[in-house]
Design a protein around this motif. Structure first.
Motif, PDB file in Angstrom:
ATOM      1  N   CYS A   1      -8.591   3.090  -1.876  1.00 22.02           N
ATOM      2  CA  CYS A   1      -8.760   1.640  -1.822  1.00 22.02           C
ATOM      3  C   CYS A   1      -9.752   1.227  -0.740  1.00 22.02           C
ATOM      4  O   CYS A   1      -9.673   1.682   0.400  1.00 22.02           O
TER       5      CYS A   1
ATOM      6  N   ARG B   1      -3.938   3.745  -2.959  1.00 22.62           N
ATOM      7  CA  ARG B   1      -3.949   3.644  -1.495  1.00 22.62           C
ATOM      8  C   ARG B   1      -5.029   4.502  -0.847  1.00 22.62           C
ATOM      9  O   ARG B   1      -5.745   4.053   0.035  1.00 22.62           O
TER      10      ARG B   1
ATOM     11  N   TYR C   1      -3.077  -3.755  -7.230  1.00 24.44           N
ATOM     12  CA  TYR C   1      -1.860  -2.971  -6.981  1.00 24.44           C
ATOM     13  C   TYR C   1      -1.255  -2.412  -8.261  1.00 24.44           C
ATOM     14  O   TYR C   1      -1.078  -3.112  -9.240  1.00 24.44           O
TER      15      TYR C   1
ATOM     16  N   CYS D   1       1.357   2.132  -3.681  1.00 23.02           N
ATOM     17  CA  CYS D   1       0.232   1.920  -4.601  1.00 23.02           C
ATOM     18  C   CYS D   1      -0.474   3.241  -4.911  1.00 23.02           C
ATOM     19  O   CYS D   1      -0.729   4.043  -4.007  1.00 23.02           O
TER      20      CYS D   1
ATOM     21  N   LYS E   1      -4.305  -1.645   5.765  1.00 25.32           N
ATOM     22  CA  LYS E   1      -3.355  -1.374   4.686  1.00 25.32           C
ATOM     23  C   LYS E   1      -1.908  -1.440   5.185  1.00 25.32           C
ATOM     24  O   LYS E   1      -0.989  -1.116   4.472  1.00 25.32           O
TER      25      LYS E   1
ATOM     26  N   CYS F   1       0.811  -1.223   0.000  1.00 20.46           N
ATOM     27  CA  CYS F   1       0.000   0.000   0.000  1.00 20.46           C
ATOM     28  C   CYS F   1       0.846   1.275   0.000  1.00 20.46           C
ATOM     29  O   CYS F   1       0.406   2.308  -0.485  1.00 20.46           O
TER      30      CYS F   1
END
Length: 53
Positions: free
Chosen positions: A18, A15, A33, A12, A24, A9
């Motif tokens: 999400c 993030r 991802y 990513c 996370k 995370c």
């Protein structure tokens, strides 16, 4: 929230938005991802103007 440096995370691009997991901090595998690419060209440079008369 403090993130684990080894969690996917951290790097990513999804993030913030999400909703796959609430934890996370410990994600090692994720089908959603996508790594964010940090490029030096993304930074903004401020240059002083050259006023030579």
């Amino acid at each position: 929230m403090v993130f684990n440096n080894n969690s996917l995370c951290n790097t990513c691009i999804y993030r913030v938005d999400c909703s796959l997991t609430s934890n996370k901090n410990a994600i090692w595998s994720c089908s959603e991802y996508e790594k964010k690419d940090v490029l030096e060209t993304d930074s903004t440079s401020i240059l002083k103007p050259d006023f030579s008369f």
